[in-house]
Design a protein around this motif. Sequence first.
Motif, mmCIF file in Angstrom:
data_model
loop_
_atom_site.group_PDB
_atom_site.id
_atom_site.type_symbol
_atom_site.label_atom_id
_atom_site.label_comp_id
_atom_site.label_asym_id
_atom_site.label_seq_id
_atom_site.Cartn_x
_atom_site.Cartn_y
_atom_site.Cartn_z
ATOM 1 N N ASN A 179 0.856 -1.192 0.000
ATOM 2 C CA ASN A 179 0.000 0.000 0.000
ATOM 3 C C ASN A 179 0.890 1.240 0.000
ATOM 4 N N GLU A 180 0.463 2.260 -0.716
ATOM 5 C CA GLU A 180 1.191 3.543 -0.634
ATOM 6 C C GLU A 180 1.230 4.067 0.797
ATOM 7 N N TYR A 181 0.136 3.931 1.498
ATOM 8 C CA TYR A 181 -0.008 4.419 2.877
ATOM 9 C C TYR A 181 0.267 5.921 2.955
ATOM 10 N N ARG A 182 -0.334 6.646 2.046
ATOM 11 C CA ARG A 182 -0.231 8.113 2.033
ATOM 12 C C ARG A 182 -1.556 8.755 2.431
ATOM 13 N N HIS A 183 -2.645 8.314 1.827
ATOM 14 C CA HIS A 183 -3.958 8.889 2.142
ATOM 15 C C HIS A 183 -4.234 8.842 3.642
ATOM 16 N N GLU A 184 -3.943 7.697 4.246
ATOM 17 C CA GLU A 184 -4.291 7.494 5.645
ATOM 18 C C GLU A 184 -3.515 8.430 6.573
ATOM 19 N N TRP A 205 -2.117 -2.019 -3.676
ATOM 20 C CA TRP A 205 -3.060 -0.899 -3.602
ATOM 21 C C TRP A 205 -2.285 0.413 -3.727
ATOM 22 N N GLY A 206 -2.583 1.172 -4.762
ATOM 23 C CA GLY A 206 -1.956 2.478 -4.954
ATOM 24 C C GLY A 206 -2.948 3.439 -5.563
ATOM 25 N N HIS A 207 -2.665 4.745 -5.398
ATOM 26 C CA HIS A 207 -3.608 5.735 -5.913
ATOM 27 C C HIS A 207 -2.923 7.044 -6.305
ATOM 28 N N HIS A 264 1.678 6.790 -7.790
ATOM 29 C CA HIS A 264 2.175 5.779 -8.720
ATOM 30 C C HIS A 264 3.559 6.129 -9.247
ATOM 31 N N ASP A 265 3.773 7.416 -9.565
ATOM 32 C CA ASP A 265 5.027 7.819 -10.192
ATOM 33 C C ASP A 265 6.226 7.726 -9.243
ATOM 34 N N GLU A 266 5.963 7.612 -7.941
ATOM 35 C CA GLU A 266 7.065 7.529 -6.981
ATOM 36 C C GLU A 266 7.633 6.120 -6.846
ATOM 37 N N VAL A 267 6.981 5.159 -7.424
ATOM 38 C CA VAL A 267 7.485 3.789 -7.366
ATOM 39 C C VAL A 267 8.676 3.679 -8.312
ATOM 40 N N GLU A 268 9.821 3.272 -7.779
ATOM 41 C CA GLU A 268 11.049 3.234 -8.560
ATOM 42 C C GLU A 268 10.972 2.145 -9.630
ATOM 43 N N ASP A 269 11.497 2.474 -10.813
ATOM 44 C CA ASP A 269 11.431 1.535 -11.925
ATOM 45 C C ASP A 269 12.158 0.229 -11.630
ATOM 46 N N ALA A 270 13.231 0.294 -10.847
ATOM 47 C CA ALA A 270 13.959 -0.933 -10.509
ATOM 48 C C ALA A 270 13.084 -1.885 -9.707
ATOM 49 N N ILE A 271 12.218 -1.332 -8.845
ATOM 50 C CA ILE A 271 11.313 -2.168 -8.066
ATOM 51 C C ILE A 271 10.209 -2.717 -8.963
ATOM 52 N N SER A 306 -7.676 1.429 -7.555
ATOM 53 C CA SER A 306 -6.902 2.396 -8.324
ATOM 54 C C SER A 306 -5.501 1.913 -8.666
ATOM 55 N N GLY A 307 -5.156 0.703 -8.223
ATOM 56 C CA GLY A 307 -3.926 0.069 -8.677
ATOM 57 C C GLY A 307 -3.946 -0.230 -10.161
ATOM 58 N N HIS A 308 -5.090 -0.040 -10.817
ATOM 59 C CA HIS A 308 -5.150 -0.208 -12.275
ATOM 60 C C HIS A 308 -4.144 0.692 -12.976
ATOM 61 N N TYR A 309 -3.780 1.803 -12.319
ATOM 62 C CA TYR A 309 -2.859 2.745 -12.952
ATOM 63 C C TYR A 309 -1.441 2.615 -12.387
ATOM 64 N N SER A 310 -1.177 1.551 -11.668
ATOM 65 C CA SER A 310 0.158 1.333 -11.124
ATOM 66 C C SER A 310 1.131 0.939 -12.235
ATOM 67 N N LYS A 311 2.393 1.198 -11.992
ATOM 68 C CA LYS A 311 3.413 0.844 -12.982
ATOM 69 C C LYS A 311 3.474 -0.658 -13.267
ATOM 70 N N PRO A 312 3.441 -1.529 -12.227
ATOM 71 C CA PRO A 312 3.494 -2.956 -12.556
ATOM 72 C C PRO A 312 2.329 -3.430 -13.415
ATOM 73 N N PHE A 313 1.115 -2.974 -13.094
ATOM 74 C CA PHE A 313 -0.045 -3.428 -13.866
ATOM 75 C C PHE A 313 0.025 -2.915 -15.296
ATOM 76 N N LYS A 314 0.364 -1.645 -15.483
ATOM 77 C CA LYS A 314 0.450 -1.111 -16.839
ATOM 78 C C LYS A 314 1.538 -1.825 -17.634
ATOM 79 N N ARG A 315 2.638 -2.139 -16.987
ATOM 80 C CA ARG A 315 3.705 -2.869 -17.672
ATOM 81 C C ARG A 315 3.217 -4.253 -18.114
ATOM 82 N N LEU A 316 2.538 -4.940 -17.229
ATOM 83 C CA LEU A 316 2.072 -6.282 -17.549
ATOM 84 C C LEU A 316 0.946 -6.289 -18.580
#
Length: 238
Positions: A8-13, A68-70, A73-80, A99-109
Amino acid sequence: MVTVTVWNEYRHEKEDDEVAAVYPDGIHATIAEGLREAGYDVQTATLDDSEHGLTESVLDDTDVLAWWGHKAHDEVEDAIVDRVVDRVRGGMGLLVLHSGHYSKPFKRLMGTTCSLKWRESGEKERVWVVEPGHPIADGLPESFEVPRAEMYGERFDIPAPDELVFTSWFEGGEVFRSGCCYTRGKGRVFYFRPGHETYPIYEQAEIRTVLDNAVEWAAPGDGPDPYFGNADPIEDLD
């Protein structure tokens, strides 16, 4: 026992009192609670952990990763992202939530934008089981209601699912492919739409049943490891 890592991003909370009132320990904690009650071995990881909490050792101990991300998304490092995608292709299961639909891993896959329509108005969502024989639908009624939800509407820019388990209808009239199954390499990917941060959707019994079933479905099997490259013949060649 199947091991699950809930990310989880754990930012909203931490930044929004309204979200904190619904998920005081974080969305990841609520999701993890439900999966532990279902009998899984569960750990959590968040964006601000070292290596986003997804170190090599954590992923070595992960059969299924729930994402879970919202807002970050752009802060997730490409190496990860590379690390997660490689693990999925190698057999790790991936549950992509809301909203993980717009996460980097999902879009990549998926290889697409994964864009969609949305509206935040707290309207009713009815989730229809359109593939009742699928194991992710075990224990569910023909349809169930999410009393207050953020609307997601078509077109959802994803590849056609290998299997579509759920379709959602919203009070405003939109419909959405809300439970989509894919195989990528040896790994299974399930996208599940319900789960907005300001509504207690992850405490709902039907939602917890879906996540429980999805973990079991996405967990790695015991199939052979494929060999790639130059190969000697199996049979005798003249």
